[in-house]
Design an enzyme around this catalytic site. Structure first.
Site, PDB file in Angstrom:
ATOM      1  N   LYS A  80       0.843  -1.200   0.000  1.00 15.36           N
ATOM      2  CA  LYS A  80       0.000   0.000   0.000  1.00 15.36           C
ATOM      3  C   LYS A  80       0.874   1.245   0.000  1.00 15.36           C
ATOM      4  O   LYS A  80       1.928   1.278   0.656  1.00 15.36           O
ATOM      5  CB  LYS A  80      -0.894  -0.039   1.239  1.00 15.36           C
ATOM      6  CG  LYS A  80      -1.929   1.051   1.339  1.00 15.36           C
ATOM      7  CD  LYS A  80      -2.795   0.816   2.571  1.00 15.36           C
ATOM      8  CE  LYS A  80      -3.848   1.880   2.764  1.00 15.36           C
ATOM      9  NZ  LYS A  80      -4.707   1.612   3.944  1.00 15.36           N
ATOM     10  N   SER A 136      -9.460   1.753   3.188  1.00 13.96           N
ATOM     11  CA  SER A 136      -8.570   2.549   2.371  1.00 13.96           C
ATOM     12  C   SER A 136      -7.535   1.715   1.600  1.00 13.96           C
ATOM     13  O   SER A 136      -6.799   2.261   0.779  1.00 13.96           O
ATOM     14  CB  SER A 136      -7.828   3.560   3.263  1.00 13.96           C
ATOM     15  OG  SER A 136      -7.036   2.886   4.235  1.00 13.96           O
ATOM     16  N   SER A 188      -9.936  -0.768   7.104  1.00 15.16           N
ATOM     17  CA  SER A 188      -9.343  -0.503   5.801  1.00 15.16           C
ATOM     18  C   SER A 188      -8.769  -1.716   5.088  1.00 15.16           C
ATOM     19  O   SER A 188      -8.426  -1.635   3.910  1.00 15.16           O
ATOM     20  CB  SER A 188      -8.262   0.576   5.927  1.00 15.16           C
ATOM     21  OG  SER A 188      -8.843   1.828   6.149  1.00 15.16           O
TER      22      SER A 188
END
Length: 469
Positions: free
Chosen positions: A82, A157, A181
């Site tokens: 990420k 996210s 997330s």
């Protein structure tokens, strides 16, 4: 031309095939890069793809196999990170113009852990600005789209990571989970996502080490792959003073028996308005676990709107503390929702912040009796299906019927951070979009939630599919 069978082969199987020389790391990584080139223009799940570096690492891994060297458990397997995770020598933007050109001088712990296991980092995945919300749409990188329906969001996210795994770009991707997330995009993309208990995977990606809601976790297509990620990534390590001193013994493959386990079931946690199709799927998963030998009991759980407000207040203080100093220079280029969170956080006093710990304690005292008499709690991961892909297209008004209409049922379990929480696919809605079952375990019993997730995989094999992209 991408070999789709290879693209959708799991990490455990890829590592075995590489070790037995059925396929080389060079072939696996080349195929992964080909798949990314095919789907990323449609999905926008990668913000950076390290083509040359990945090819060089794959060639080196292939030579290591040929020399008969001892191989790590992820040797030659491509993974994604990420874009909130610091990577030495590579841009890490946090989805924000504030960090558009930031090049860290160190790798986060999780990067080194994956590489020590032999994994090849192939690139970085998209996130909303500062990972602030459940729609992956950032000022810097734009909209990330769901492989099952390009008009819908992946969730967030860790939305780029989830889309990359669901679309067959990589078998494993790293995510972070401060309020769901990892689990939110796992549910909406039809894959597995795990929030481990606090400190299970050392976390040193934030400016401070004493945050009590933040976790690294895997996005994977199978429970066994998620377990392998946890096995190689868990600590302890002094990079994170809160990392747990005792690693968890995770058997491989993950056991699938739930015989004798006591499971609590709550469809709405006492608060949410849950989509009827999601309720049907979750009840079906609970029934399948009961048929497999578990004792499943429907229980009353009393989550309140105040509990949700506690999470928002803590998240606002997080944003104000770590990113508030950037507003003066970058406000015009920042997400308005981020600015609202920072403003809210700045208004809270130190005493009000400390008071949140007392209120958070009240939530645990309401949940503790459930875990005292049950091995895990079952509930939906999400109360609704995925919203539109772009933030601007989200519905502006929620129904005014006295019920709580929020999409995620995840953030409340970050308030009881030592409890692991897993999302595992359990069915499909009428729009052919995936539904996730959330399995919340006792403190630091990731082995139990993975075991339950594996039983769900076996009981509902139709819950795992390939997206039409």
């Amino acid at each position: 031309m991408t070999d789709l069978e290879l693209a959708f082969t799991g990490a455990v199987d890829l590592a075995r095939m590489i070790a037995t020389r059925a396929v080389s790391p060079a072939e696996v990584v080349s195929n992964a890069l080909s798949r990314i080139d095919e789907v990323n223009p449609k999905l926008n799940c990668f913000c950076f793809v390290w083509h040359d570096e990945a090819v060089d690492a794959a060639d080196a891994a292939t030579r290591a196999v040929a020399r008969g060297e001892e191989l790590g458990p992820l040797h030659g397997v491509p993974v994604a990170l990420k874009d909130t995770t610091p990577t030495a020598g590579h841009r890490t933007t946090l989805g924000s113009y504030t960090h558009e050109h930031w090049i860290p001088d160190r790798d986060a712990y999780i990067v080194g852990a994956l590489r020590r296991a032999g994994a090849i980092v192939i690139g970085k995945t998209t996130t909303p600005e500062f990972a602030h919300t459940l729609v992956t749409d950032s000022p810097l990188w734009g909209v990330t789209r769901n492989p099952w329906n390009l008009e819908r969001t992946t969730g967030g996210s860790s939305g780029g990571s989830a889309a990359a795994v669901a679309a067959g770009c990589v078998p494993l991707a790293e995510g972070t989970d401060m309020g769901g997330s990892v689990r939110i995009p796992a549910a909406w993309c039809g894959i597995v996502g795990l929030k481990p208990g606090l400190g299970r995977i050392p976390m040193d990606t934030l400016p401070g080490l004493f945050d009590l809601m933040s976790h690294h976790g895997p996005l994977a297509r199978t429970i066994d792959d998620a377990s392998l990620f946890l096995q190689v990534a868990q600590g302890p390590d002094d990079a994170d003073i809160l990392s747990l001193p005792c690693p968890l013994d995770l058997p491989a493959p993950v056991p699938a028996s739930v015989e004798g386990l006591r499971l609590a079931l709550s469809i709405d946690l006492g608060l949410w308005a849950v989509d009827p199709e999601i309720e049907v799927a979750v009840r079906g998963a609970a029934a399948a676990l009961r048929d497999a030998g578990a004792a499943v009991e429907e229980v009353e759980v009393s989550v309140t709107r105040k509990d949700e407000e506690i999470w928002v207040d803590l998240w606002s203080v997080f944003m104000a503390t770590y990113y508030g100093h950037l507003v003066e220079t970058y406000a015009a280029k920042m997400d308005p929702d981020v600015l609202d969170l920072i403003e809210r956080g700045n208004k809270l006093s130190a005493v009000q912040l400390k008071r949140l710990e007392v209120e958070r304690t009240g939530l645990w005292r309401r949940l503790a009796p459930v875990f005292a008499s049950h091995d895990a709690l079952l509930c939906p991961t999400m109360a609704t299906g995925p919203s539109p892909a772009a933030k601007v297209d989200r519905p502006k008004d929620r129904p005014d019927d006295g019920r709580y209409h929020a999409a995620d049922m995840t953030g409340v379990f970050n308030l009881v951070a030592p409890c692991p929480a897993l999302s595992v696919p359990c069915g499909w809605d009428g729009h052919a979009l995936p539904i996730g079952l959330q399995v919340v375990g006792r403190r630091w019993r990731e082995d139990t939630v993975l075991q339950i997730g594996r039983a769900v995989e076996l009981a509902i094999p139709g819950a795992i599919r390939r997206p039409p992209i």
